[in-house]
Design a protein around this motif. Sequence first.
Motif: not given
Length: 64
Positions: A1-14
Amino acid sequence: MQSMENANAEKHYKLLVVAIVIGIFGVFIRFAGDENSTYFSVIANIALLIGTVIALKAVFDIMK
């Protein structure tokens, strides 16, 4: 599940938003500048290059 949390991290979208804004700035400068001006063309090319590199970094961080 850590991979999903990393992909959904807000910093990537900023980071993607920043890349898109830089890219739009580059496109604006390309068309707003004088056609005979080399400076506008150089600035536009640099802005587009920087925006592309930032966007690719963000996408590859999401995929990681």
